[in-house]
Design a protein around this motif. Structure first.
Motif, PDB file in Angstrom:
ATOM      1  N   ALA A   8       0.827  -1.206   0.000  1.00  0.00           N
ATOM      2  CA  ALA A   8       0.000   0.000   0.000  1.00  0.00           C
ATOM      3  C   ALA A   8       0.861   1.257   0.000  1.00  0.00           C
ATOM      4  N   LEU A  14       0.866   4.207  -2.871  1.00  0.00           N
ATOM      5  CA  LEU A  14       0.594   5.611  -2.541  1.00  0.00           C
ATOM      6  C   LEU A  14       1.755   6.512  -2.933  1.00  0.00           C
ATOM      7  N   LEU A  70      -7.398   5.310  -1.322  1.00  0.00           N
ATOM      8  CA  LEU A  70      -7.114   4.741  -0.011  1.00  0.00           C
ATOM      9  C   LEU A  70      -8.419   4.770   0.783  1.00  0.00           C
TER      10      LEU A  70
END
Length: 551
Positions: A192, A196, A270
């Motif tokens: 993740a 990002l 997200l």
């Protein structure tokens, strides 16, 4: 120590620090009430209806973060809790419902006021219990609270046979330990972080799980560090203050255009503490197409259930967000912000509707103040969600998943008892108010001060709007014949109020109401033709809006 089962039930409530119970007595629960009478540190609030008790316990839990408690007798008393339990279940609210049941020997014989309430509530509770053995009572009561508040919170029902309440039981004090922290998979968190850090068009979507887990500070820290735009579900409003520059507004069926367009055009979403309800996503295939979706939730059952996400992380929300904050790096996304600012924002004037102006008039009155606001369900709920600038988590108390009309007033009552020093406002529609407005009795008889607002368009506004959009204005059962004067209704309970017709008068009336030491009812005259806009076209993507409404 030998106690009756009913006394053991009360002792278990004291162990959990319960100070307020909402309920309605009846024959099968009377031993519990008899034991409750001797306790000085637990306040029992007699509601007008058991549904009001369930919603009040729900509102208490939302406002306080603690477990709300309600109780009822067997049969109709128990079934009247069902709507409130379903509401708490879909919004992940910790509630323990205690119901009386007929004697153990009579269960299954269609005795007077007997229903299989554990069977009825099985799909709408985290777990439920029928206690027909006295020796299992204390353990079950303690377990109910543990289950209600652990992991993804939710309601638990404990049905106690009458003879169990009167039996003599050996009681030994106990205290449950701290709840364990559910740790995430570190490799998934690393994936993740990598996504990002590469994102050119990132968006954070905050849901109700952020508030439930108390992770709003960590969420703000991540979005500030990356200067990432943030949108919210209905249940996530307030987790990021509406006054922060990163906040684009609510997304979903009645979401702001800027927020919905940002979701539709993002390359990385997200998603924190949301279950991707259909009112959030619209067309699910379009919602997840051409983007990386990072889905974080405490409940692994919600991952990949409604939306095909790319990276699924289950675990404690605060822990995960702290790990993301440590690994993520701010980078230049100015081009993305430049695009975002070309879309209409939260403060745009949508159509010619007057109703939103009433909500907007509250913002300067309430900004920076310690208040809670509860709503019913319908157009007034969406006007509030769109135009009230919610500043912190748990400030807005509303029914999301079940969409329960009549939720607002009893929930506001529960919230006020949970936080007595905080001002509480409730905004209802006239339809929902006719369902549970009798809880004005409870507010009046217990001298509980709430500012109770009724948006009165003498009809069911959201039904009228849906019939406009989906059924070519073939209106049916959406207009309530005859006018109800809700101020006079309040006077019947010994309360007072006033009628207002302009946003300026409304703001002044709310100010007056907040200074009262009793419930104050404000009736607002609303045009039945006012529509909630924007509105996503049924079955379409979140950036495909119905045009022409409210004009």
């Amino acid at each position: 120590m030998q106690l009756t089962g009913a006394e053991v039930m009360v002792k278990c409530l004291e162990e959990e620090g319960v100070s307020t119970i909402f309920g309605y007595p009846g024959g099968a629960i009377l031993p519990f009430y008899n034991a409750l009478r001797d306790v000085k540190n637990i306040k029992h609030v007699l509601t007008a209806h058991e549904q009001g008790a369930a919603h009040a316990a729900d509102g208490y839990a939302r406002a306080s973060g603690k477990v709300g408690v309600c109780c009822a007798t067997s049969g109709p008393g128990a079934t009247n809790l069902v709507t409130g339990l379903a509401n708490a279940f879909l919004d992940s609210i910790p509630v323990v419902a205690i119901t009386g049941q007929v004697k153990s020997s009579m269960i299954g014989h269609d005795a007077f006021q007997e229903v299989d309430i554990t069977g009825i509530t099985m799909p709408i509770t985290k777990q439920n219990f029928l206690v027909n053995k006295p020796e299992e009572l204390a353990q079950t009561m303690r377990l109910a609270f543990q289950i209600a508040k652990s992991g993804r919170p939710g309601p638990v029902l404990v049905d106690v046979a009458h003879d169990v309440q009167t039996a003599m039981v050996e009681y030994r004090p106990a205290k449950m330990g701290e709840l364990p922290t559910v740790m995430p998979d570190e490799k998934l968190v690393e994936k993740a972080i990598a996504a990002l850090n590469k994102a050119e068009r990132p968006v954070m979507l905050v849901g109700g799980g952020v508030a439930i887990s108390g992770a709003e500070y960590e969420a703000v820290h991540v979005c500030e560090k990356m200067h990432m735009p943030v949108v919210s579900t209905l249940m996530g409003l307030g987790c990021i203050s509406a006054y922060r520059e990163q906040f684009l507004g609510m997304s979903g069926l009645h979401g702001h255009e800027r927020a919905n367009n940002a979701i539709a055009n993002a390359d990385v979403v997200l998603a924190v503490g949301t279950r991707f309800n259909d009112r959030v996503t619209g067309d699910r295939d379009k919602y997840s197409a051409h983007k990386t979706i990072i889905h974080i939730d405490i409940d692994p059952a919600e991952l990949n259930k409604n939306i095909a996400s790319t990276i699924d992380i289950s675990g404690d929300m605060r822990t995960i967000l702290k790990m993301l904050d440590k690994g993520c790096k701010g980078h230049d996304i100015k081009a993305w912000w430049d695009t975002i600012m070309t879309w209409p924002g939260m403060d745009e004037d949508y159509g010619n509707n007057a109703a939103p102006l009433f909500i907007e008039a509250l913002n300067p009155v309430l900004k920076g103040k310690d208040y809670l606001l509860a709503t019913d369900v319908g157009q007034h709920q969406m006007f509030t969600a769109q135009h009230l600038k919610v500043e912190y988590a748990r400030q807005l108390i509303t029914s999301g998943g079940l969409g329960t009309m009549g939720f607002g007033l009893p929930a506001a009552m529960g919230a006020k008892l949970a936080r007595p020093e905080t001002k509480v406002i409730c905004i209802s529609g006239d339809g929902g108010y006719k369902m549970t407005g009798s809880e004005l009795f409870t507010l009046a008889s217990n001298n509980i001060p709430v500012v109770s607002v009724v948006f009165n368009n003498s009809g069911l506004g959201m039904i009228r709007q849906l019939q406009t959009v989906q059924f070519n204005k073939r209106f049916m059962a959406c207009e309530c014949p005859g006018y109800v004067d809700f101020v006079k209704y309040a006077e019947a309970f010994g309360l007072e109020g006033e009628h207002v017709a302009t946003p300026e008068d409304f703001a002044a009336a709310v100010k007056r109401g907040l200074d009262k030491d009793h419930t104050y009812v404000i009736e607002v005259d609303i045009d039945p033709k006012d529509m909630v806009v924007p509105m996503v076209a049924p079955g379409k993507g979140v950036d495909e809006f119905v045009r022409g409404l409210g004009e």
